[in-house]
Design a protein around this motif. Structure first.
Motif, PDB file in Angstrom:
ATOM      1  N   GLY A   1     106.181  10.090 -41.299  1.00 52.97           N
ATOM      2  CA  GLY A   1     106.709   8.923 -42.096  1.00 52.97           C
ATOM      3  C   GLY A   1     106.949   7.550 -41.525  1.00 52.97           C
ATOM      4  O   GLY A   1     106.644   7.449 -40.177  1.00 52.97           O
ATOM      5  N   GLY A   2     107.633   6.787 -42.081  1.00 53.52           N
ATOM      6  CA  GLY A   2     108.040   5.219 -41.634  1.00 53.52           C
ATOM      7  C   GLY A   2     107.237   4.263 -42.409  1.00 53.52           C
ATOM      8  O   GLY A   2     106.362   4.713 -43.544  1.00 53.52           O
ATOM      9  N   ASN A   3     107.276   3.061 -42.012  1.00 57.10           N
ATOM     10  CA  ASN A   3     106.471   1.896 -42.718  1.00 57.10           C
ATOM     11  C   ASN A   3     105.167   2.350 -42.534  1.00 57.10           C
ATOM     12  O   ASN A   3     104.264   2.636 -41.659  1.00 57.10           O
ATOM     13  N   ARG A   4     104.270   1.857 -43.775  1.00 55.68           N
ATOM     14  CA  ARG A   4     103.011   2.095 -43.926  1.00 55.68           C
ATOM     15  C   ARG A   4     102.161   1.240 -43.425  1.00 55.68           C
ATOM     16  O   ARG A   4     100.759   1.324 -43.213  1.00 55.68           O
ATOM     17  N   ALA A   5     102.848   0.005 -43.161  1.00 56.44           N
ATOM     18  CA  ALA A   5     101.870  -1.102 -42.706  1.00 56.44           C
ATOM     19  C   ALA A   5     100.966  -0.704 -41.357  1.00 56.44           C
ATOM     20  O   ALA A   5      99.908  -0.922 -41.174  1.00 56.44           O
ATOM     21  N   PRO A   6     101.776  -0.251 -40.188  1.00 53.93           N
ATOM     22  CA  PRO A   6     101.263   0.125 -39.002  1.00 53.93           C
ATOM     23  C   PRO A   6     100.118   1.373 -39.436  1.00 53.93           C
ATOM     24  O   PRO A   6      99.035   1.319 -38.459  1.00 53.93           O
ATOM     25  N   TYR A   7     100.265   2.264 -40.296  1.00 50.50           N
ATOM     26  CA  TYR A   7      99.546   3.171 -40.491  1.00 50.50           C
ATOM     27  C   TYR A   7      98.036   2.893 -41.128  1.00 50.50           C
ATOM     28  O   TYR A   7      97.184   3.449 -40.708  1.00 50.50           O
TER      29      TYR A   7
END
Length: 302
Positions: A227-233
């Motif tokens: 999980g975490g912020n999706r922008a880096p993903y």
């Protein structure tokens, strides 16, 4: 295995920092590891059996595999120390584990080798909070510029909301610095300034050689976040040729000022409009947050 804990409010750059630290050999970024803890999994509102998994590999992840996850789930642990220990036993080649669980709720009483507090200029934090909570204001579109016009049309409501957001963030950082007074404060929106001086300071704090981390190409490294912020993903998916569109924000992120994969978060230019900014800049909450984080009270310029 040493442990780095990344602490800070949402939208402060913690996930991006984790991706950057993950670029050093045998440094592993687990992202929001608290997702494995029983208090999170059994929280009210969870439907069915929770199944935290690697963002990229899913159930086939060699690190967050069924053996490790079943051990965590069966023991119903609420200790990050347990997760670190079980992970290290299964992956002895990993020298440093980076945990981006962010909240003191999970890190309290669990101080490890390094604590990094992520920060951005208060107006950047505010813009992110307002935009990501935009549906609470009645705005249901994704357009950042359109949201800015909506803010102007409802400036009184957004000023009151801004004060509440800033007060919440002030209290969050106060609690963090009370718990971890010696933590390293990493200004994520200033990594690129003065020839990446902020990164050099971080490297010294972490006792690693200069330029140990690949700030410019972090999306191209193998990473296994929970999980975490999706922008880096999405950035990483794009580098692998698998990026899917995530709406009108695409054009904003694609055109943002960048240093390789590292992007400057300037959406506040559209969201914290002149009419709102003049009022926010005079508020005691804004002044206090600027002082706590060591930023000038003037807004960043383009």
């Amino acid at each position: 295995m040493k442990v780095v804990q990344i602490i800070g409010p949402s939208y402060s750059g913690s996930t991006v920092l984790g991706y950057i630290l993950n670029t050093k050999k045998n440094w592993f970024f687990g992202s929001e590891v608290y997702r494995l803890l029983d208090d999170h999994l059994s929280a009210p509102g969870k439907k069915g059996k929770p199944n935290p998994q690697c963002d990229f590999c899913g159930e086939t992840c060699e690190f967050w595999n069924s053996s490790l996850k079943n051990l965590v789930l069966e023991n119903k642990t609420n200790s990050l120390d347990d997760v670190y220990r079980w992970f290290s036993e299964r992956n002895p080649d990993q020298e440093v584990f980076v945990d981006g669980s962010k909240s003191l709720r999970w890190f309290s009483g669990n101080e490890k080798d390094y604590q990094i507090v992520t920060a951005k200029h208060p107006v950047r934090l505010l813009a992110s909070f307002l935009y990501n909570e935009r549906k609470k204001s009645g705005y249901n579109e994704e357009s950042i510029e359109g949201f800015g016009r909506y803010v102007d049309d409802n400036v009184d409501w957004f000023f009151k909301r801004s004060v509440l957001v800033l007060r919440r963030v002030v209290n969050n950082y106060k609690e963090v610095f009370e718990k971890f007074p010696d933590a390293f404060v990493c200004k994520m929106d200033e990594l690129h300034c003065d020839e990446f001086l902020e990164m050099r300071k971080l490297e010294q704090y972490l006792n690693v050689e200069e330029k140990s981390f690949d700030v410019f190409n972090f999306s191209q490294y193998e990473v296994h976040p929970l999980g975490g912020n999706r922008a880096p993903y999405w950035q990483a998916m794009h580098s692998k040729g698998k990026k899917e569109s995530f709406g009108e924000r695409d054009s904003y992120y694609n055109n943002a000022e960048s240093f390789g994969d590292y992007k400057i978060d300037n959406k506040f230019f559209h969201i914290v409009t002149k009419s709102l900014g003049e009022r926010v800049g005079k508020s005691s909450e804004y002044q206090e947050l600027s002082d706590i984080l060591g930023y000038e009270t003037t807004f960043p310029s383009e």
